[in-house]
Design a protein around this motif. Structure first.
Motif, mmCIF file in Angstrom:
data_model
loop_
_atom_site.group_PDB
_atom_site.id
_atom_site.type_symbol
_atom_site.label_atom_id
_atom_site.label_comp_id
_atom_site.label_asym_id
_atom_site.label_seq_id
_atom_site.Cartn_x
_atom_site.Cartn_y
_atom_site.Cartn_z
ATOM 1 N N PRO A 16 0.829 -1.219 0.000
ATOM 2 C CA PRO A 16 0.000 0.000 0.000
ATOM 3 C C PRO A 16 0.861 1.265 0.000
ATOM 4 O O PRO A 16 1.960 1.276 0.564
ATOM 5 N N SER A 17 0.373 2.305 -0.633
ATOM 6 C CA SER A 17 1.087 3.591 -0.654
ATOM 7 C C SER A 17 0.252 4.657 0.038
ATOM 8 O O SER A 17 -0.971 4.715 -0.130
ATOM 9 N N LYS A 93 -3.691 4.853 -0.667
ATOM 10 C CA LYS A 93 -4.544 4.153 0.314
ATOM 11 C C LYS A 93 -4.951 5.073 1.460
ATOM 12 O O LYS A 93 -5.822 4.730 2.253
ATOM 13 N N GLY A 94 -4.297 6.205 1.559
ATOM 14 C CA GLY A 94 -4.620 7.147 2.619
ATOM 15 C C GLY A 94 -3.665 8.316 2.607
ATOM 16 O O GLY A 94 -2.618 8.272 1.962
ATOM 17 N N VAL A 119 -8.211 10.074 5.475
ATOM 18 C CA VAL A 119 -7.171 11.002 5.920
ATOM 19 C C VAL A 119 -6.864 10.736 7.389
ATOM 20 O O VAL A 119 -7.739 10.322 8.156
ATOM 21 N N TYR A 120 -5.617 10.992 7.762
ATOM 22 C CA TYR A 120 -5.153 10.744 9.123
ATOM 23 C C TYR A 120 -4.456 12.000 9.650
ATOM 24 O O TYR A 120 -3.281 12.231 9.344
ATOM 25 N N PRO A 121 -5.149 12.837 10.424
ATOM 26 C CA PRO A 121 -4.494 14.015 11.007
ATOM 27 C C PRO A 121 -3.669 13.595 12.218
ATOM 28 O O PRO A 121 -4.222 13.200 13.250
ATOM 29 N N VAL A 122 -2.340 13.654 12.113
ATOM 30 C CA VAL A 122 -1.472 13.134 13.176
ATOM 31 C C VAL A 122 -0.551 14.214 13.760
ATOM 32 O O VAL A 122 0.412 13.900 14.465
ATOM 33 N N GLN A 355 -3.261 0.478 12.148
ATOM 34 C CA GLN A 355 -4.154 -0.674 11.993
ATOM 35 C C GLN A 355 -4.627 -0.824 10.549
ATOM 36 O O GLN A 355 -4.638 -1.930 9.982
ATOM 37 N N ASP A 356 -4.997 0.294 9.926
ATOM 38 C CA ASP A 356 -5.460 0.252 8.528
ATOM 39 C C ASP A 356 -4.351 -0.229 7.601
ATOM 40 O O ASP A 356 -4.601 -0.947 6.641
#
Length: 362
Positions: A16-17, A93-94, A119-122, A355-356
């Protein structure tokens, strides 16, 4: 975020990218919006150049004036690259974003509807120890810190325009005049522009007096300091700094929020006009010098010059900011720090990303 061709490599290896976006969530939403506008509704965004149109888009709570669209979206030469980048983003993938949910909740929520990757706001992802580590700058660093130590609490306005920000002689004189007239204490990171047409970052002046109005440094010796290189995070962390005149680069915005220092927005290039709109209109955490100002980094042409009066007004508004806005900024600063703690929003989003990613593996 500029290396989207790596998606092809990831596909070839069957892994996955993900994209790491160093701008904010609203800018990502704008990229997707403009790309869909072009590809699906056959609208040419370059036609918005010079227009008074306002654009309503899912990632923003308020209509966006076309005059603050990034230059690349208004330029026929650069637009194809911008559209291509957004299309490639959709193939990932995200998208990991250097922001936090509490800061850009409207934009982040907007991605739950529609055909975009998760989206992942980190964030805020900041290197708070970066600036003090330069041995070659240690004397300059000590000199700046000593000067700040001698100033009253929240009395200094800090001016810095990022790693690529600089101005020509006419604009420098207007800034100097504005600072002198405002009467506020100042720490000004003044950088020398590259030679016309050269793609180089600004450098420090051998002698800043050459670029400043005659007598300026003598007249402001007790109230101001002109520097070149600036240890920005250490300056923003200092209790004597009460305001930040900024180009609104995303890192600078995150740093100013982290340290609770309000911004007077003076964007130059890239997505900085949009960032300024967010700070002023969407979040109400800063004031405007000129939200739709833009500068071509490598142009040989004459730059727009903002008058000393306009700059002075912005500096005064910044340093005399109402308690309500300062309190709101302090609250957002606390939320940004809490987001990174165990159980905070960014901590939780990072766990979800991990996890994803595991679920995506063959």
């Amino acid at each position: 975020m500029f290396c989207t061709s790596m998606i092809d490599v990831a596909n070839e290896f069957g892994v996955p990218s993900y994209i790491f976006l160093t701008s904010g969530a609203a800018f990502l939403g704008l990229q997707f919006y403009v790309q869909a506008l072009h590809d699906e509704q056959k609208v040419d965004p370059t036609e918005f150049k010079g227009s008074d149109a306002e654009l309503v888009m899912p990632c923003l709570a308020n209509p966006l004036p076309a005059k603050v669209l990034p230059s690349v979206m208004l330029n026929k030469e650069w637009l194809p690259n911008t559209l291509s980048q957004a299309r490639r983003f959709r193939e990932s993938k995200g998208i990991i974003i250097n922001t936090f949910e509490e800061l850009e909740s409207h934009a982040i929520d907007s991605f739950s509807i529609g055909n975009t990757p998760p989206v992942y706001p980190v964030g805020p992802i900041l290197n708070l120890n970066r600036d003090g580590d330069c041995d070659e700058e240690s004397d300059k660093y000590k000199d700046i810190k000593q000067w700040l130590d001698d100033q009253p609490l929240s009395s200094v306005v800090y001016l810095c325009f990022g790693s690529m920000g600089s101005f020509g002689a006419d604009q420098v004189k207007e800034i100097a005049c504005a600072l002198e007239q405002s009467g506020h204490r100042f720490l000004w990171s003044l950088r020398k522009p590259p030679q016309k047409g050269k793609m180089e970052p600004p450098s420090d002046y051998t002698n800043p007096r050459d670029a400043l109005p005659e007598g300026f440094l003598d007249r402001t010796a007790n109230s101001g300091k002109v520097i070149g290189w600036a240890p920005q995070t250490d300056i923003l962390a200092h209790p004597s700094v009460g305001g930040f005149v900024s180009h609104c680069g995303w890192n600078s915005i995150l740093e100013s929020i982290w340290f609770g220092v309000p911004i007077a927005a003076w964007p130059l290039y890239a997505e900085q006009q949009l960032n300024a709109f967010q700070i002023i209109v969407e979040l109400g955490l800063g004031v405007e010098i000129k939200m739709d100002y833009r500068k071509d980094l490598y142009s040989d042409g004459n730059e727009n010059v903002i008058s000393a009066g306009e700059i002075e007004r912005g500096v005064r508004c910044l340093m005399e900011l109402c308690d309500e806005k300062r309190e709101r900024l302090k609250e957002m600063s606390g939320k940004g720090k809490k987001a990174l703690e165990n159980g905070g929003s960014s901590f939780t989003w990072l766990g979800r990303f991990i996890q994803d990613t595991v679920d995506q593996l063959p």
